[in-house]
Every structure is written in C-alpha cells, then in structure tokens.
Design a protein around this motif. Structure first.
Motif, PDB file in Angstrom:
ATOM      1  N   TYR A  31       0.197  -6.591  -1.063  1.00 25.97           N
ATOM      2  CA  TYR A  31      -1.085  -7.299  -1.013  1.00 25.97           C
ATOM      3  C   TYR A  31      -2.175  -6.506  -1.721  1.00 25.97           C
ATOM      4  CZ  TYR A  31       0.598 -10.733   2.354  1.00 25.97           C
ATOM      5  OH  TYR A  31       1.275 -11.760   2.959  1.00 25.97           O
ATOM      6  N   TYR A  33      -6.512  -6.976  -2.878  1.00 24.76           N
ATOM      7  CA  TYR A  33      -7.720  -7.751  -2.572  1.00 24.76           C
ATOM      8  C   TYR A  33      -8.859  -7.301  -3.481  1.00 24.76           C
ATOM      9  CZ  TYR A  33      -5.181  -8.090   1.918  1.00 24.76           C
ATOM     10  OH  TYR A  33      -4.230  -8.282   2.896  1.00 24.76           O
ATOM     11  N   TYR A  35     -13.069  -7.411  -3.277  1.00 21.57           N
ATOM     12  CA  TYR A  35     -14.263  -7.664  -2.481  1.00 21.57           C
ATOM     13  C   TYR A  35     -15.491  -7.343  -3.323  1.00 21.57           C
ATOM     14  CZ  TYR A  35     -11.332  -7.233   1.761  1.00 21.57           C
ATOM     15  OH  TYR A  35     -10.390  -7.385   2.737  1.00 21.57           O
ATOM     16  N   LEU A  45     -14.807 -11.209   0.680  1.00 19.07           N
ATOM     17  CA  LEU A  45     -13.563 -11.331  -0.067  1.00 19.07           C
ATOM     18  C   LEU A  45     -13.723 -12.335  -1.199  1.00 19.07           C
ATOM     19  CD1 LEU A  45     -10.540 -10.527  -0.178  1.00 19.07           C
ATOM     20  CD2 LEU A  45     -10.095 -12.513   1.282  1.00 19.07           C
ATOM     21  N   TYR A  48      -7.512 -12.707  -3.349  1.00 16.76           N
ATOM     22  CA  TYR A  48      -6.487 -11.764  -2.962  1.00 16.76           C
ATOM     23  C   TYR A  48      -5.144 -12.197  -3.541  1.00 16.76           C
ATOM     24  CZ  TYR A  48      -4.975 -15.062   0.696  1.00 16.76           C
ATOM     25  OH  TYR A  48      -4.525 -16.162   1.378  1.00 16.76           O
ATOM     26  N   GLY A  97       0.006  -7.079   4.643  1.00 12.44           N
ATOM     27  CA  GLY A  97      -0.957  -8.161   4.729  1.00 12.44           C
ATOM     28  C   GLY A  97      -1.253  -8.610   6.148  1.00 12.44           C
ATOM     29  N   SER A  98      -0.725  -7.923   7.142  1.00 15.56           N
ATOM     30  CA  SER A  98      -1.000  -8.330   8.521  1.00 15.56           C
ATOM     31  C   SER A  98      -2.320  -7.745   9.001  1.00 15.56           C
ATOM     32  CB  SER A  98       0.123  -7.871   9.445  1.00 15.56           C
ATOM     33  OG  SER A  98       0.002  -6.490   9.719  1.00 15.56           O
ATOM     34  N   SER A  99      -2.835  -8.333  10.079  1.00 14.18           N
ATOM     35  CA  SER A  99      -4.144  -7.914  10.578  1.00 14.18           C
ATOM     36  C   SER A  99      -4.115  -6.529  11.206  1.00 14.18           C
ATOM     37  CB  SER A  99      -4.650  -8.922  11.601  1.00 14.18           C
ATOM     38  OG  SER A  99      -3.775  -8.957  12.711  1.00 14.18           O
ATOM     39  N   GLN A 103      -5.815  -1.452   5.410  1.00 13.20           N
ATOM     40  CA  GLN A 103      -6.258  -1.756   4.052  1.00 13.20           C
ATOM     41  C   GLN A 103      -6.827  -0.462   3.463  1.00 13.20           C
ATOM     42  OE1 GLN A 103      -8.743  -5.047   3.082  1.00 13.20           O
ATOM     43  NE2 GLN A 103      -7.337  -6.563   3.887  1.00 13.20           N
TER      44      GLN A 103
ATOM     45  N   SER B  30      -7.858 -12.118  16.760  1.00 17.56           N
ATOM     46  CA  SER B  30      -6.529 -11.650  17.133  1.00 17.56           C
ATOM     47  C   SER B  30      -6.446 -10.125  17.033  1.00 17.56           C
ATOM     48  CB  SER B  30      -5.470 -12.292  16.236  1.00 17.56           C
ATOM     49  OG  SER B  30      -5.706 -11.961  14.882  1.00 17.56           O
ATOM     50  N   ASP B  92      -9.874 -10.478  12.355  1.00 19.59           N
ATOM     51  CA  ASP B  92      -8.938 -11.490  11.872  1.00 19.59           C
ATOM     52  C   ASP B  92      -9.074 -12.729  12.742  1.00 19.59           C
ATOM     53  OD1 ASP B  92      -5.337 -11.867  12.047  1.00 19.59           O
ATOM     54  OD2 ASP B  92      -6.818 -12.916  10.815  1.00 19.59           O
ATOM     55  N   GLY B  96      -2.799 -15.268  11.039  1.00 20.40           N
ATOM     56  CA  GLY B  96      -1.678 -15.362  10.107  1.00 20.40           C
ATOM     57  C   GLY B  96      -1.792 -14.301   9.041  1.00 20.40           C
ATOM     58  N   SER B  97      -1.657 -14.694   7.779  1.00 19.74           N
ATOM     59  CA  SER B  97      -1.877 -13.742   6.702  1.00 19.74           C
ATOM     60  C   SER B  97      -3.327 -13.277   6.787  1.00 19.74           C
ATOM     61  CB  SER B  97      -1.618 -14.407   5.355  1.00 19.74           C
ATOM     62  OG  SER B  97      -1.782 -13.482   4.308  1.00 19.74           O
ATOM     63  N   TYR B  98      -3.515 -11.987   6.776  1.00 17.69           N
ATOM     64  CA  TYR B  98      -4.811 -11.411   7.137  1.00 17.69           C
ATOM     65  C   TYR B  98      -5.864 -11.681   6.081  1.00 17.69           C
ATOM     66  CZ  TYR B  98      -8.091  -7.802   8.718  1.00 17.69           C
ATOM     67  OH  TYR B  98      -9.187  -7.110   9.153  1.00 17.69           O
ATOM     68  N   ILE B  99      -6.842 -12.506   6.441  1.00 14.81           N
ATOM     69  CA  ILE B  99      -8.025 -12.721   5.617  1.00 14.81           C
ATOM     70  C   ILE B  99      -9.170 -12.146   6.416  1.00 14.81           C
ATOM     71  CG2 ILE B  99      -9.446 -14.376   4.390  1.00 14.81           C
ATOM     72  CD1 ILE B  99      -6.535 -14.288   3.473  1.00 14.81           C
TER      73      ILE B  99
END
Lengths: 114, 112
Positions: A31, A33, A35, A45, A48, A97-99, A103, B30, B92, B96-99
């Motif tokens: 991933y 990004y 910004y 953002l 991405y 790409g998970s929360s 990053q 989340s 987040d 899901g896919s982290y934005i």
C-alpha cells in the motif's frame, strides 16, 4: 527508518504548469498513499494504491492523478497546478493496509504554486 | 465537517509539567492511532489502540481509547523539550481497507 524517499523535496512552479511528485520505497510494501498537509486542515488523503496499477481516490482527489507501474514507485501528478494546491505533500507506505498496520511517512515535498 | 476533533489546538508549557490532549468524534472507530510529527518531517506512529477502554503506555506517554471507541486521550507526564511537536490522531471509520481520517493536530511546545 523505513526506506521512503520523495522527490523533489521543494518545488516552486507557476499556475497552469504540470507537476509530478515521486515517491520511492525500498520496503516492498503493497500500500502507498499520497496526502497533503495544510494549516487548519491536518493531513488529507489524495489517492492511494493497493498494488501495481491499482489505485483509488481519497478525500481530496480533484485536480490530482496518480500512477503506480512498479511496486516501489508511486507518482502524483498535478495536471495543471493551481495556487490552491500549494501545500506540503507526504507519501506513506503500509505493508497490509489494515487499520492496525503502521503507516510510514516520507519526508515530504513542499510545493509552491505561484 | 471534521470527523475527528483534537483539542487543544496549541499548547505551550514548561519542562516538567503534565498535559493531556484529546481526540473526539461522534463516530465509532474500529481503531485509532496517534502520531508525532516534528517540524520538516513526516509523522511517526506512536501507538495503535483497538479495544474500547484500552490503555497503553510508552515511557512517559499514556494513551487511552474511550469505552465507546469514539474518543481517545494522550497524557504526557513530566514533559521534556524533546516532546515538542505536532500530535495527530487518526481513526479508521470503515473497518475494511484502511482509509485513515486524521484530526487537525495539537501543536505542543515544551520550554526548557
């Protein structure tokens, strides 16, 4: 430190000219990004990428396009720069790409559009 | 509409003082992350919290995630000049896919 470089680090350009910013990583993270950071707005953002040739829009994508032809490079293009695009631009990478993933941010590019 | 509100916006204190900065939202997150950014550099991740009520400590920094996962706080004990920087929270909303959604930040200056 994660291997992320941004080029150029500083650029001054004129309204109406095209500008391309480059982000290069040596971490092989999937991933990437872009910004922009402006006083009073924080980090927003732009676009991405979740893989080679796979990109999607972020919150403030109007006036910007991106391309990713290789895992390590993510390009941000301002087709016709405007003064409102004067900002500091940061690239970031993430492995999954998970929360809960980290990053890692590059050092930033300061762009001034006159 | 700013989804993540950070307060205070600016904080100027003397070395040795304690401080707390806040990150609030009307939405459920989340997960939530705290970053520190020094002048001329990109943000650096400090911590990620994922469970309501979770408390994490990083040396003199204590992070808390609210029970309802709508707010978070960062407490610094005995601040030092090296703590100077911009503190950003990012959440987040999608799961899901982290934005990530970033707050505007708290700018901290610690005077020697």
């Amino acid at each position: 430190d994660a291997g992320i470089t941004q080029s150029p680090r500083h650029k001054v350009t004129e309204t109406g000219t095209p500008v391309t910013l480059r982000c290069h990583q040596t971490e092989n993270h999937r991933y990437m990004y872009w910004y922009r950071q402006d006083p009073g707005h924080g980090l927003r953002l732009i676009h991405y990428s979740y893989g080679v040739k796979d990109t999607d829009k972020g919150e403030v994508s109007d006036g910007y396009s991106v391309s990713r032809s290789k895992t390590e490079d993510f390009l941000l293009t301002l087709e016709s720069a405007t003064s409102s695009q004067t900002s500091v631009y940061f690239c970031a990478i993430s492995e999954s790409g998970s929360s809960t993933d980290t990053q890692y941010f590059g050092p930033g590019t300061r762009l001034t559009v006159l | 509409t700013q989804l993540l509100e950070q307060s205070p916006q600016f904080l100027s204190i003397q070395e040795g003082e304690n401080l707390t900065v806040y990150c609030n939202s009307s939405s459920v997150f989340s997960s939530l992350q705290w970053y520190r950014q020094e002048p001329g550099e990109g943000p650096v991740l400090l911590v990620t919290v994922v469970t309501g009520g979770e408390v994490k400590k990083l040396k003199r920094l204590t992070f808390q995630f609210g029970d309802a996962r709508k707010d978070s706080s960062l407490h610094i004990t005995a601040a030092q000049p090296g703590d100077t920087g911009l503190y950003l929270c990012a959440g987040d909303l999608t799961g899901g896919s982290y934005i990530p959604t970033f707050g505007r930040g708290t700018s901290l200056i610690v005077h020697p």
